[in-house]
Scaffold this motif. Structure first.
Motif, PDB file in Angstrom:
ATOM      1  N   SER A  14       0.686  -1.308   0.081  1.00 31.62           N
ATOM      2  CA  SER A  14       0.048  -0.024  -0.123  1.00 31.62           C
ATOM      3  C   SER A  14       0.974   1.134  -0.041  1.00 31.62           C
ATOM      4  N   PHE A  15       2.082   1.407   0.471  1.00 31.31           N
ATOM      5  CA  PHE A  15       3.072   2.383   0.409  1.00 31.31           C
ATOM      6  C   PHE A  15       3.198   2.496  -0.856  1.00 31.31           C
ATOM      7  N   LEU A  16       3.718   1.635  -1.763  1.00 26.78           N
ATOM      8  CA  LEU A  16       4.071   1.667  -3.251  1.00 26.78           C
ATOM      9  C   LEU A  16       2.716   2.405  -3.895  1.00 26.78           C
ATOM     10  N   ALA A  17       1.498   1.753  -3.465  1.00 27.48           N
ATOM     11  CA  ALA A  17       0.252   2.530  -4.005  1.00 27.48           C
ATOM     12  C   ALA A  17       0.194   3.926  -3.907  1.00 27.48           C
ATOM     13  N   ALA A  18       0.590   4.174  -2.874  1.00 31.16           N
ATOM     14  CA  ALA A  18       0.397   5.791  -2.383  1.00 31.16           C
ATOM     15  C   ALA A  18       1.448   6.488  -3.016  1.00 31.16           C
ATOM     16  N   ILE A  19       2.854   6.099  -2.934  1.00 30.34           N
ATOM     17  CA  ILE A  19       3.820   6.628  -3.928  1.00 30.34           C
ATOM     18  C   ILE A  19       3.359   6.937  -5.228  1.00 30.34           C
ATOM     19  N   ALA A  20       2.480   5.901  -5.857  1.00 29.54           N
ATOM     20  CA  ALA A  20       2.238   6.080  -7.232  1.00 29.54           C
ATOM     21  C   ALA A  20       1.308   7.421  -7.180  1.00 29.54           C
ATOM     22  N   GLU A  21       0.355   7.418  -6.461  1.00 27.59           N
ATOM     23  CA  GLU A  21      -0.478   8.663  -6.310  1.00 27.59           C
ATOM     24  C   GLU A  21      -0.029   9.824  -6.253  1.00 27.59           C
ATOM     25  N   PHE A  22       1.239   9.878  -5.230  1.00 28.18           N
ATOM     26  CA  PHE A  22       1.914  11.083  -5.145  1.00 28.18           C
ATOM     27  C   PHE A  22       2.470  11.567  -6.389  1.00 28.18           C
ATOM     28  N   ALA A  23       3.407  10.501  -7.041  1.00 29.50           N
ATOM     29  CA  ALA A  23       3.949  10.721  -8.357  1.00 29.50           C
ATOM     30  C   ALA A  23       2.786  11.437  -9.402  1.00 29.50           C
ATOM     31  N   ALA A  24       1.702  10.755  -9.380  1.00 33.69           N
ATOM     32  CA  ALA A  24       0.722  11.167 -10.321  1.00 33.69           C
ATOM     33  C   ALA A  24       0.240  12.583 -10.211  1.00 33.69           C
ATOM     34  N   GLU A  25       0.211  12.995  -9.065  1.00 30.87           N
ATOM     35  CA  GLU A  25       0.049  14.733  -8.720  1.00 30.87           C
ATOM     36  C   GLU A  25       1.309  15.547  -8.730  1.00 30.87           C
ATOM     37  N   GLY A  26       2.572  14.803  -9.406  1.00 35.09           N
ATOM     38  CA  GLY A  26       3.528  15.639  -9.555  1.00 35.09           C
ATOM     39  C   GLY A  26       4.705  15.593  -8.664  1.00 35.09           C
ATOM     40  N   ARG A  27       4.743  14.966  -7.596  1.00 36.51           N
ATOM     41  CA  ARG A  27       5.345  14.901  -6.371  1.00 36.51           C
ATOM     42  C   ARG A  27       6.569  14.035  -6.838  1.00 36.51           C
ATOM     43  N   GLY A  28       7.716  14.203  -6.180  1.00 37.66           N
ATOM     44  CA  GLY A  28       8.995  13.403  -6.293  1.00 37.66           C
ATOM     45  C   GLY A  28       9.965  13.994  -7.244  1.00 37.66           C
TER      46      GLY A  28
END
Length: 179
Positions: A14-28
């Motif tokens: 679920s951490f990886l899924a959350a990171i994918a969500e953050f990346a989709a909004e331009g984070r990282g």
């Protein structure tokens, strides 16, 4: 019921899924100077590997210790994750002291909720749960900042007892009691 926990490998998926969500909004990106943004740049490409994620969890836990090496200008911090069962919902960092930059910009506590879990009260509950932890670490009150145009974060801070002090640049500064 969600709870604050020490970082753990049990929420890897679920951490990886959350990171994918953050990346989709331009984070990282290189411009993302947040705690999460820096972690995504440094580890994100290999987090799916269990041993890399386990090393990341261990490094995150070690960051609370004074003797842990860290970049210039960074301070020890206790990182806690907001989880419900196996689901990673967000993260929070309690910085162990304030530098001049943190006094103006970052504050004592920073928090982030994954995009799919926002607007459900998680940020407020997570911050409320962290205040006794900050108190045990010797802080009362704590400084929490937010962008001047982040109405949601401002409501979270005020909902947890935050008292507005001032605006410095783009940041609003609030003092929140921990006891």
């Amino acid at each position: 019921m969600p709870e604050l926990v020490a970082p753990t490998t049990r929420v890897h998926a679920s951490f990886l899924a959350a990171i994918a969500e953050f990346a989709a909004e331009g984070r990282g990106t290189a411009e993302d100077n947040s705690m999460l943004g820096r972690d995504m740049l440094r580890h994100g490409a290999r987090w799916q590997e269990p041993e890399v994620f386990a090393r990341y969890v261990a490094e995150t836990l070690a960051d609370a210790r004074e003797e842990t090496a860290r970049p210039e200008g960074f301070v020890p911090s206790t990182v806690l994750w907001w989880v419900e069962g196996e689901e990673f919902l967000g993260r929070l960092s309690i910085r162990h002291r304030l530098t001049p930059r943190l006094l103006d910009w970052g504050g004592s506590i920073g928090y982030e909720v994954r995009p799919s879990a926002r607007r459900r009260g998680h940020a407020t509950a997570m911050l409320r749960a962290a205040l006794p932890v900050a108190h045990r670490l010797g802080f009362d009150p704590v400084l929490i900042t937010c962008d001047h145009d982040n109405v949601g974060s401002r409501k979270v801070i005020e909902g947890c007892g935050g008292v507005f002090e001032d605006r410095r640049g783009e940041k609003l500064r609030f003092w929140v009691p921990t006891s």
